[in-house]
Design a protein around this motif. Structure first.
Motif, short mmCIF file in Angstrom:
data_model
loop_
_atom_site.label_atom_id
_atom_site.label_comp_id
_atom_site.label_asym_id
_atom_site.label_seq_id
_atom_site.Cartn_x
_atom_site.Cartn_y
_atom_site.Cartn_z
N ARG A 72 45.68 40.69 37.02
CA ARG A 72 44.31 40.35 36.31
C ARG A 72 43.54 39.62 36.56
O ARG A 72 42.19 39.49 37.89
N TYR A 73 43.73 38.06 37.93
CA TYR A 73 42.97 37.03 37.84
C TYR A 73 43.84 37.54 39.50
O TYR A 73 42.30 36.92 40.31
N GLU A 74 44.14 37.74 39.63
CA GLU A 74 45.03 38.50 41.34
C GLU A 74 43.65 39.22 41.83
O GLU A 74 42.90 39.26 42.87
N ALA A 75 43.08 40.28 40.81
CA ALA A 75 42.32 40.96 40.92
C ALA A 75 41.08 40.27 41.10
O ALA A 75 40.02 40.18 42.58
N ALA A 80 36.14 37.53 44.19
CA ALA A 80 35.90 36.42 44.10
C ALA A 80 35.51 35.86 45.89
O ALA A 80 34.03 35.49 46.68
N LEU A 81 36.64 36.78 46.77
CA LEU A 81 36.71 36.39 47.47
C LEU A 81 35.87 37.68 48.45
O LEU A 81 35.15 37.12 49.80
N ALA A 89 37.09 31.92 43.78
CA ALA A 89 38.87 32.29 44.42
C ALA A 89 39.86 31.29 43.74
O ALA A 89 41.13 31.63 43.68
N GLY A 90 39.40 29.59 44.77
CA GLY A 90 40.30 28.81 44.56
C GLY A 90 40.47 28.86 43.56
O GLY A 90 42.29 28.45 42.84
N ASP A 91 40.62 28.77 42.06
CA ASP A 91 40.31 28.29 40.93
C ASP A 91 40.85 29.27 40.36
O ASP A 91 41.97 28.77 38.71
N VAL A 92 40.41 30.73 40.64
CA VAL A 92 41.58 32.00 40.16
C VAL A 92 43.09 31.37 40.17
O VAL A 92 43.83 32.07 39.97
N ALA A 93 42.56 31.20 41.80
CA ALA A 93 44.10 31.41 42.42
C ALA A 93 45.24 30.62 41.46
O ALA A 93 46.57 30.33 40.92
#
Length: 240
Positions: A72-75, A80-81, A89-93
């Motif tokens: 989910r978070y990768e999606a 975001a990217l 996107a960095g926070d999600v990564a």
């Protein structure tokens, strides 16, 4: 002091002998109790195994949840990217990295639990196999003991029966002896009667020619003939 020490040694030996005798006399019962206790330990191990398996199932579910979160978070990071939200996107990564670390830790826990489960299953299977062997041995021991006990009972009964037969034979011999004693006493009484009783006197009179009998009859007849002859002479019957 040396005597006291010897006494203590003797007492310890007696206690050991008594204890060993109790163990020998109750060997089957002790063996059976040991099997019962071993089965209880195996049952406890099975319960522990179910608890470990439950934890493994929980770890597996947690791994699946973490894997879904990562997807989910990768999606979300990709989205975001695509929207030029590099910072987001960095926070999600970072979130994905934390989840992956948790996933790795949970995977290790699951693998360790799986190893424990495999070992416990092997131990329980081995213990149950040994218990089955011991139960067969116990059944054989009980059967053998029953055979020995029955044999001893039969031997005792046969011995008792033999003793009773001997006692019956002795009783019969005593009865026969009592009958023989009675017959001997009767024969002795007859002998005494013949020697000292009235019959003995009659025999003595007969031997002496005294009393009634064939000789007495002849004497009576001769006397009567003599009297008849005297009566005829007195009546005058004289010769011519």
């Amino acid at each position: 002091m040396a005597v006291f020490s010897k006494i203590l040694t003797m007492l310890r030996g007696d206690v050991h002998s008594i204890g060993q005798s109790i163990v020998d006399n109750n060997a089957n019962r002790i063996y059976e109790q040991e099997i019962v206790e071993a089965k209880a330990h195996v049952a406890t191990a099975r319960q522990d195994l179910t608890a470990v398996m439950a934890k493994e199932m929980q770890a597996a579910r947690e791994i699946e949840r973490l894997q879904r979160d990562i997807e989910r978070y990768e999606a979300l990071a990709l989205e975001a990217l695509q929207k030029n939200q590099a910072a987001l996107a960095g926070d999600v990564a970072g979130k994905v990295a934390d989840i992956e670390a948790a996933l790795a830790a949970q995977t290790r826990v699951r693998d360790e639990l799986a190893g424990h489960i495999a070992r416990l299953k092997d131990l329980i299977r081995g213990a149950e196999a040994v218990l089955r062997d011991h139960e067969r041995e116990l059944a054989m021991a009980k059967t053998t003991e029953s055979v020995y006990r029955a044999t001893a009972t039969i031997s005792s009964s046969m011995g008792s029966g033999g003793a009773k037969l001997m006692s019956a034979k002795e009783s019969l011999e005593r009865i026969k002896q009592r009958h023989q004693d009675t017959a001997d006493r009767m024969q002795a009484a007859d002998a005494l009667e013949n020697e000292f009783g009235d019959q003995a006197l009659e025999r003595k009179l007969a031997v002496a020619g005294i009393g009634a009998g064939p000789d007495r009859k002849a004497g009576v007849l001769a006397r009567l003939q003599q009297r008849a002859a005297l009566a005829a002479g007195a009546s005058g019957d004289k010769p011519a």
